[in-house]
Design an enzyme around this catalytic site. Structure first.
Site, PDB file in Angstrom:
ATOM      1  N   GLY A 264      -9.522  -4.023   3.130  1.00  0.00           N
ATOM      2  CA  GLY A 264      -8.460  -3.184   2.579  1.00  0.00           C
ATOM      3  C   GLY A 264      -8.395  -3.233   1.068  1.00  0.00           C
ATOM      4  N   GLY A 265      -9.511  -3.562   0.438  1.00  0.00           N
ATOM      5  CA  GLY A 265      -9.532  -3.802  -1.005  1.00  0.00           C
ATOM      6  C   GLY A 265      -9.482  -2.571  -1.880  1.00  0.00           C
ATOM      7  CB  ALA A 266     -10.285   0.928  -1.623  1.00  0.00           C
TER       8      ALA A 266
ATOM      9  CB  ILE B 206      -1.584  -5.533  -1.808  1.00  0.00           C
ATOM     10  CG1 ILE B 206      -0.129  -5.061  -1.824  1.00  0.00           C
ATOM     11  CG2 ILE B 206      -1.641  -7.044  -2.030  1.00  0.00           C
ATOM     12  CD1 ILE B 206       0.733  -5.655  -0.709  1.00  0.00           C
ATOM     13  N   GLY B 207      -4.672  -4.774  -2.000  1.00  0.00           N
ATOM     14  CA  GLY B 207      -6.058  -5.221  -1.927  1.00  0.00           C
ATOM     15  C   GLY B 207      -6.820  -5.017  -3.221  1.00  0.00           C
TER      16      GLY B 207
ATOM     17  CG  ASP C  40       9.520  -9.576   3.649  1.00  0.00           C
ATOM     18  OD1 ASP C  40       9.023  -8.496   4.027  1.00  0.00           O
ATOM     19  OD2 ASP C  40      10.321  -9.656   2.697  1.00  0.00           O
ATOM     20  CD  GLU C  41       8.803  -4.230   6.444  1.00  0.00           C
ATOM     21  OE1 GLU C  41       9.074  -3.562   7.449  1.00  0.00           O
ATOM     22  OE2 GLU C  41       8.355  -3.726   5.388  1.00  0.00           O
TER      23      GLU C  41
ATOM     24  CE1 TYR D 237       2.856  -3.207   8.093  1.00  0.00           C
ATOM     25  CE2 TYR D 237       5.152  -3.441   7.417  1.00  0.00           C
ATOM     26  CZ  TYR D 237       3.814  -3.745   7.245  1.00  0.00           C
ATOM     27  OH  TYR D 237       3.426  -4.592   6.241  1.00  0.00           O
TER      28      TYR D 237
END
Length: 357
Positions: free
Chosen positions: A10-12, A15-16, A138-139, A162
Protein backbone atom coordinates in the site's frame (compact mmCIF):
# COMPACT_ATOMS: atom_id res chain seq x y z
CA UNK A 1 20.01 0.85 9.08
CA UNK A 2 21.32 2.02 5.72
CA UNK A 3 21.51 -1.51 4.36
CA UNK A 4 18.00 -2.66 5.23
CA UNK A 5 15.47 -3.62 2.58
CA UNK A 6 11.79 -3.07 3.26
CA UNK A 7 8.63 -4.13 1.44
CA UNK A 8 5.84 -1.59 2.01
CA UNK A 9 2.40 -2.78 0.94
CA UNK A 10 0.00 0.00 0.00
CA UNK A 11 3.02 2.26 -0.40
CA UNK A 12 1.50 4.44 -3.12
CA UNK A 13 -1.33 5.53 -0.84
CA UNK A 14 -1.43 8.32 1.73
CA UNK A 15 0.22 6.79 4.81
CA UNK A 16 2.17 4.17 2.86
CA UNK A 17 3.88 6.75 0.67
CA UNK A 18 4.81 8.80 3.75
CA UNK A 19 6.42 5.65 5.15
CA UNK A 20 8.24 4.98 1.88
CA UNK A 21 9.55 8.55 1.73
CA UNK A 22 10.71 8.40 5.36
CA UNK A 23 12.49 5.07 4.93
CA UNK A 24 14.30 6.19 1.79
CA UNK A 25 15.03 9.82 2.60
CA UNK A 26 15.65 9.59 6.36
CA UNK A 27 16.63 5.96 7.03
CA UNK A 28 18.59 5.41 3.80
CA UNK A 29 16.73 2.15 3.25
CA UNK A 30 15.89 0.35 0.02
CA UNK A 31 12.11 0.16 -0.43
CA UNK A 32 9.95 -2.04 -2.62
CA UNK A 33 6.42 -0.66 -2.77
CA UNK A 34 3.67 -3.16 -3.53
CA UNK A 35 0.41 -1.53 -4.54
CA UNK A 36 -2.62 -2.54 -6.59
CA UNK A 37 -2.98 1.13 -7.63
CA UNK A 38 -6.66 1.51 -6.83
CA UNK A 39 -8.37 4.91 -6.92
CA UNK A 40 -6.64 6.20 -3.76
CA UNK A 41 -3.09 5.31 -4.90
CA UNK A 42 -0.98 7.79 -6.83
CA UNK A 43 2.42 7.27 -8.43
CA UNK A 44 3.18 10.95 -7.82
CA UNK A 45 3.19 10.24 -4.07
CA UNK A 46 6.42 8.29 -4.58
CA UNK A 47 8.25 10.76 -6.82
CA UNK A 48 10.71 11.93 -4.17
CA UNK A 49 11.50 8.41 -3.03
CA UNK A 50 11.83 7.01 -6.56
CA UNK A 51 14.16 9.85 -7.55
CA UNK A 52 16.78 8.47 -5.17
CA UNK A 53 16.97 5.18 -7.06
CA UNK A 54 16.26 3.29 -3.82
CA UNK A 55 12.50 2.95 -4.20
CA UNK A 56 10.58 1.09 -6.85
CA UNK A 57 6.95 0.27 -7.40
CA UNK A 58 5.59 -3.23 -8.06
CA UNK A 59 1.96 -3.14 -9.22
CA UNK A 60 0.33 -6.29 -7.84
CA UNK A 61 -2.67 -7.33 -5.75
CA UNK A 62 -1.77 -8.50 -2.24
CA UNK A 63 -4.69 -10.94 -2.39
CA UNK A 64 -2.77 -12.99 -4.96
CA UNK A 65 -0.95 -15.22 -2.53
CA UNK A 66 1.23 -17.03 -5.06
CA UNK A 67 2.47 -13.73 -6.49
CA UNK A 68 3.15 -12.34 -3.01
CA UNK A 69 5.00 -15.50 -1.96
CA UNK A 70 7.24 -15.30 -5.01
CA UNK A 71 7.77 -11.55 -4.56
CA UNK A 72 8.85 -11.84 -0.93
CA UNK A 73 11.13 -14.78 -1.71
CA UNK A 74 12.75 -12.86 -4.57
CA UNK A 75 13.18 -9.55 -2.75
CA UNK A 76 14.41 -11.10 0.53
CA UNK A 77 13.38 -8.16 2.73
CA UNK A 78 14.55 -7.41 6.25
CA UNK A 79 11.10 -6.06 7.08
CA UNK A 80 7.58 -6.07 5.66
CA UNK A 81 5.45 -3.08 6.61
CA UNK A 82 1.90 -4.06 5.75
CA UNK A 83 -0.25 -0.96 5.18
CA UNK A 84 -2.31 -2.01 2.13
CA UNK A 85 -5.98 -1.65 3.04
CA UNK A 86 -9.29 -0.24 1.99
CA UNK A 87 -9.69 2.47 4.61
CA UNK A 88 -12.60 4.84 3.98
CA UNK A 89 -15.47 4.16 6.38
CA UNK A 90 -18.09 5.72 4.11
CA UNK A 91 -17.12 3.49 1.21
CA UNK A 92 -17.24 0.43 3.46
CA UNK A 93 -20.86 1.19 4.29
CA UNK A 94 -21.99 1.22 0.67
CA UNK A 95 -19.57 -1.46 -0.61
CA UNK A 96 -18.15 -3.72 2.13
CA UNK A 97 -16.93 -6.58 -0.09
CA UNK A 98 -13.70 -4.87 -1.19
CA UNK A 99 -12.87 -4.26 2.48
CA UNK A 100 -13.27 -7.90 3.41
CA UNK A 101 -11.21 -9.07 0.46
CA UNK A 102 -8.33 -6.61 0.77
CA UNK A 103 -8.15 -6.22 4.53
CA UNK A 104 -8.80 -9.82 5.56
CA UNK A 105 -7.80 -12.03 2.62
CA UNK A 106 -4.98 -9.65 1.66
CA UNK A 107 -3.54 -9.73 5.16
CA UNK A 108 -3.76 -13.53 5.24
CA UNK A 109 -1.93 -13.64 1.91
CA UNK A 110 0.88 -11.39 3.16
CA UNK A 111 1.25 -13.28 6.42
CA UNK A 112 1.57 -16.56 4.55
CA UNK A 113 4.05 -15.09 2.07
CA UNK A 114 6.12 -13.78 4.97
CA UNK A 115 5.91 -17.09 6.83
CA UNK A 116 7.06 -19.05 3.79
CA UNK A 117 10.07 -16.77 3.38
CA UNK A 118 10.95 -16.52 7.08
CA UNK A 119 10.76 -20.25 7.81
CA UNK A 120 13.11 -20.89 4.90
CA UNK A 121 15.80 -18.57 6.22
CA UNK A 122 18.82 -20.24 7.83
CA UNK A 123 19.16 -19.78 11.56
CA UNK A 124 21.14 -16.63 12.26
CA UNK A 125 21.06 -12.85 12.23
CA UNK A 126 18.84 -12.39 9.16
CA UNK A 127 16.14 -14.68 10.50
CA UNK A 128 16.34 -13.17 13.98
CA UNK A 129 16.09 -9.60 12.66
CA UNK A 130 13.17 -10.13 10.26
CA UNK A 131 9.96 -8.30 11.18
CA UNK A 132 6.38 -8.14 9.90
CA UNK A 133 4.62 -4.95 10.99
CA UNK A 134 0.85 -5.02 10.62
CA UNK A 135 -0.49 -1.45 10.54
CA UNK A 136 -4.03 -0.92 11.79
CA UNK A 137 -6.44 1.67 13.17
CA UNK A 138 -7.88 2.81 16.50
CA UNK A 139 -11.35 2.26 15.05
CA UNK A 140 -11.10 -1.44 15.98
CA UNK A 141 -11.67 -0.39 19.60
CA UNK A 142 -15.09 1.09 18.90
CA UNK A 143 -16.34 4.31 20.47
CA UNK A 144 -15.30 6.06 23.68
CA UNK A 145 -17.49 8.08 26.00
CA UNK A 146 -16.46 11.59 26.92
CA UNK A 147 -13.70 10.28 29.20
CA UNK A 148 -10.92 7.71 28.85
CA UNK A 149 -8.41 6.67 26.20
CA UNK A 150 -7.75 3.65 24.02
CA UNK A 151 -4.98 1.46 25.41
CA UNK A 152 -3.31 -1.53 23.79
CA UNK A 153 -5.43 -3.76 26.03
CA UNK A 154 -8.76 -2.10 25.21
CA UNK A 155 -11.25 -4.78 24.06
CA UNK A 156 -12.14 -4.72 20.39
CA UNK A 157 -15.61 -3.41 19.56
CA UNK A 158 -15.65 -2.34 15.86
CA UNK A 159 -18.72 -0.57 14.47
CA UNK A 160 -18.31 -0.31 10.69
CA UNK A 161 -17.51 -2.83 7.94
CA UNK A 162 -14.13 -1.07 7.64
CA UNK A 163 -13.18 -1.32 11.32
CA UNK A 164 -14.52 -4.88 11.51
CA UNK A 165 -12.33 -5.95 8.61
CA UNK A 166 -9.30 -4.33 10.24
CA UNK A 167 -10.10 -6.00 13.56
CA UNK A 168 -10.15 -9.35 11.78
CA UNK A 169 -6.78 -8.63 10.18
CA UNK A 170 -5.29 -7.66 13.55
CA UNK A 171 -6.39 -10.98 15.00
CA UNK A 172 -4.84 -12.84 12.07
CA UNK A 173 -1.51 -11.07 12.57
CA UNK A 174 -1.46 -11.93 16.27
CA UNK A 175 -2.47 -15.53 15.54
CA UNK A 176 0.42 -15.96 13.07
CA UNK A 177 2.77 -14.84 15.84
CA UNK A 178 1.27 -17.11 18.49
CA UNK A 179 0.74 -20.17 16.31
CA UNK A 180 3.65 -20.05 13.89
CA UNK A 181 6.13 -17.81 15.68
CA UNK A 182 6.21 -15.33 12.81
CA UNK A 183 7.93 -12.19 14.18
CA UNK A 184 4.90 -9.90 14.04
CA UNK A 185 4.33 -6.50 15.62
CA UNK A 186 1.01 -4.61 15.39
CA UNK A 187 0.31 -0.87 15.46
CA UNK A 188 -3.02 0.96 15.83
CA UNK A 189 -3.14 4.63 14.92
CA UNK A 190 -5.49 7.56 15.29
CA UNK A 191 -6.76 9.69 12.38
CA UNK A 192 -3.93 10.76 10.09
CA UNK A 193 -3.70 13.99 8.12
CA UNK A 194 -1.08 15.75 6.03
CA UNK A 195 0.25 16.02 2.45
CA UNK A 196 -0.88 13.63 -0.31
CA UNK A 197 -4.15 12.79 1.47
CA UNK A 198 -6.78 11.60 -1.00
CA UNK A 199 -9.57 14.22 -1.04
CA UNK A 200 -12.42 11.97 0.09
CA UNK A 201 -11.24 12.26 3.71
CA UNK A 202 -12.41 15.08 5.99
CA UNK A 203 -9.44 17.46 6.09
CA UNK A 204 -8.47 17.49 2.38
CA UNK A 205 -12.14 17.51 1.36
CA UNK A 206 -12.84 20.58 3.49
CA UNK A 207 -9.69 22.36 2.29
CA UNK A 208 -10.54 21.88 -1.37
CA UNK A 209 -14.27 22.57 -1.03
CA UNK A 210 -13.51 25.73 0.92
CA UNK A 211 -11.03 26.89 -1.72
CA UNK A 212 -13.68 26.37 -4.39
CA UNK A 213 -16.46 28.00 -2.38
CA UNK A 214 -18.43 24.76 -2.09
CA UNK A 215 -20.52 23.49 0.82
CA UNK A 216 -18.56 22.07 3.76
CA UNK A 217 -20.59 19.07 4.95
CA UNK A 218 -20.41 18.20 8.65
CA UNK A 219 -22.04 14.97 9.82
CA UNK A 220 -24.71 15.26 12.51
CA UNK A 221 -24.01 18.15 14.85
CA UNK A 222 -20.23 18.00 14.37
CA UNK A 223 -19.59 16.85 17.94
CA UNK A 224 -17.81 13.58 17.01
CA UNK A 225 -14.25 13.67 18.34
CA UNK A 226 -11.06 12.32 16.77
CA UNK A 227 -7.41 12.30 17.83
CA UNK A 228 -5.37 13.74 14.94
CA UNK A 229 -1.88 12.48 14.01
CA UNK A 230 0.36 14.17 11.44
CA UNK A 231 1.25 11.55 8.86
CA UNK A 232 5.01 12.14 8.96
CA UNK A 233 5.00 11.59 12.73
CA UNK A 234 3.18 8.32 12.07
CA UNK A 235 5.75 7.26 9.46
CA UNK A 236 8.57 7.78 11.97
CA UNK A 237 6.68 5.75 14.54
CA UNK A 238 6.15 2.82 12.18
CA UNK A 239 9.82 2.61 11.23
CA UNK A 240 10.71 2.63 14.93
CA UNK A 241 8.11 -0.01 15.85
CA UNK A 242 9.23 -2.28 13.01
CA UNK A 243 12.85 -2.03 14.13
CA UNK A 244 12.62 -1.96 17.91
CA UNK A 245 9.12 -3.10 18.86
CA UNK A 246 8.73 -6.21 20.99
CA UNK A 247 7.50 -9.26 19.12
CA UNK A 248 3.81 -10.01 19.42
CA UNK A 249 3.10 -6.62 20.98
CA UNK A 250 0.71 -3.85 19.95
CA UNK A 251 1.74 -0.19 19.96
CA UNK A 252 -0.84 2.59 19.79
CA UNK A 253 0.20 5.68 17.82
CA UNK A 254 -1.67 8.91 18.55
CA UNK A 255 -1.10 12.63 18.34
CA UNK A 256 -2.80 13.66 21.60
CA UNK A 257 -4.77 16.18 19.54
CA UNK A 258 -8.47 15.66 20.20
CA UNK A 259 -10.82 17.87 18.19
CA UNK A 260 -14.49 17.72 17.31
CA UNK A 261 -15.19 17.47 13.60
CA UNK A 262 -16.74 20.93 13.74
CA UNK A 263 -13.60 22.36 15.37
CA UNK A 264 -11.49 20.81 12.59
CA UNK A 265 -13.64 22.33 9.87
CA UNK A 266 -13.75 25.74 11.54
CA UNK A 267 -9.96 25.75 12.02
CA UNK A 268 -9.44 25.01 8.32
CA UNK A 269 -11.83 27.81 7.39
CA UNK A 270 -10.00 30.28 9.60
CA UNK A 271 -6.57 29.23 8.30
CA UNK A 272 -7.66 29.63 4.67
CA UNK A 273 -9.26 32.99 5.44
CA UNK A 274 -5.95 34.10 6.93
CA UNK A 275 -3.86 33.01 3.94
CA UNK A 276 -6.25 33.51 1.00
CA UNK A 277 -9.17 35.66 2.14
CA UNK A 278 -12.51 35.22 0.38
CA UNK A 279 -15.40 37.67 -0.04
CA UNK A 280 -17.19 36.12 2.95
CA UNK A 281 -15.86 34.04 5.88
CA UNK A 282 -15.61 30.41 4.87
CA UNK A 283 -17.38 29.29 8.05
CA UNK A 284 -20.55 30.36 6.26
CA UNK A 285 -20.07 27.38 3.90
CA UNK A 286 -20.58 24.87 6.74
CA UNK A 287 -23.70 22.74 6.40
CA UNK A 288 -24.81 20.04 8.84
CA UNK A 289 -25.91 16.87 7.04
CA UNK A 290 -27.42 13.51 7.98
CA UNK A 291 -25.00 11.60 10.16
CA UNK A 292 -23.05 8.56 8.98
CA UNK A 293 -24.68 5.22 9.95
CA UNK A 294 -22.96 3.73 13.02
CA UNK A 295 -20.83 6.84 13.52
CA UNK A 296 -18.51 6.34 16.52
CA UNK A 297 -18.62 9.35 18.82
CA UNK A 298 -15.06 9.62 20.10
CA UNK A 299 -11.61 8.15 19.52
CA UNK A 300 -8.56 9.02 21.64
CA UNK A 301 -5.30 7.13 21.93
CA UNK A 302 -2.90 6.72 24.81
CA UNK A 303 0.53 6.49 23.15
CA UNK A 304 2.43 6.14 26.44
CA UNK A 305 3.74 2.65 25.63
CA UNK A 306 5.27 3.83 22.35
CA UNK A 307 6.67 6.97 23.96
CA UNK A 308 8.22 5.28 26.99
CA UNK A 309 9.42 1.99 25.48
CA UNK A 310 10.70 3.23 22.14
CA UNK A 311 11.23 6.95 22.74
CA UNK A 312 8.87 8.22 20.04
CA UNK A 313 7.22 11.62 20.35
CA UNK A 314 5.04 13.49 17.87
CA UNK A 315 6.86 16.50 16.44
CA UNK A 316 3.72 18.28 15.26
CA UNK A 317 0.71 19.40 17.26
CA UNK A 318 -2.62 19.91 15.50
CA UNK A 319 -2.10 23.61 14.84
CA UNK A 320 1.39 23.28 13.34
CA UNK A 321 0.47 20.17 11.38
CA UNK A 322 -2.71 21.68 9.98
CA UNK A 323 -0.90 24.84 8.88
CA UNK A 324 1.60 22.69 6.98
CA UNK A 325 -1.22 20.65 5.47
CA UNK A 326 -3.26 23.63 4.28
CA UNK A 327 -0.17 25.23 2.77
CA UNK A 328 0.75 21.99 0.98
CA UNK A 329 -2.64 21.86 -0.74
CA UNK A 330 -2.32 25.52 -1.71
CA UNK A 331 1.09 24.80 -3.23
CA UNK A 332 0.19 21.53 -4.96
CA UNK A 333 -2.87 22.12 -7.10
CA UNK A 334 -1.16 20.06 -9.84
CA UNK A 335 -1.45 17.02 -7.55
CA UNK A 336 -5.07 17.34 -6.42
CA UNK A 337 -6.82 19.02 -9.35
CA UNK A 338 -6.71 15.93 -11.62
CA UNK A 339 -8.20 13.87 -8.78
CA UNK A 340 -11.03 16.35 -8.32
CA UNK A 341 -11.77 16.35 -12.03
CA UNK A 342 -11.61 12.65 -12.82
CA UNK A 343 -11.58 10.46 -9.68
CA UNK A 344 -13.54 12.08 -6.86
CA UNK A 345 -15.21 15.50 -7.05
CA UNK A 346 -16.45 15.70 -3.47
CA UNK A 347 -19.83 13.96 -3.62
CA UNK A 348 -21.40 12.41 -0.50
CA UNK A 349 -20.31 8.82 0.14
CA UNK A 350 -21.39 6.17 2.61
CA UNK A 351 -25.14 6.28 2.38
CA UNK A 352 -26.34 2.75 3.05
CA UNK A 353 -28.51 1.51 0.20
CA UNK A 354 -31.07 -1.31 0.30
CA UNK A 355 -29.65 -4.66 -0.77
CA UNK A 356 -30.70 -5.75 -4.25
CA UNK A 357 -32.78 -8.92 -4.35
Amino acid sequence: MGSKKVIVTGGAGFIGSAVARHLVLDDDAEVVVVDKMTYAANRANLAQAEATGRCRLVVEDICDQSVMTELVATEQPDQILHLAAESHVDRSISGPRDFIETNVIGTYSMLEAARSYWTGLPEGDAKDAFRFLHVSTDEVYGSLGKDGLFHETTPYDPSSPYSSSKAASDHLAKAWFRTYGLPVVVSNCSNNYGPYHFPEKLIPLVILNALEGKTLPVYGDGSNIRDWLYVEDHARALSLIATKGRLGETYNVGGRNERTNLQVVETICDELDRIVPAATPRRELIKFVTDRPGHDHRYAIDATKLETELGWKAQENFDTGLRKTVQWYLDNEAWWMPLRKSVYSGERLGLAEPQKT
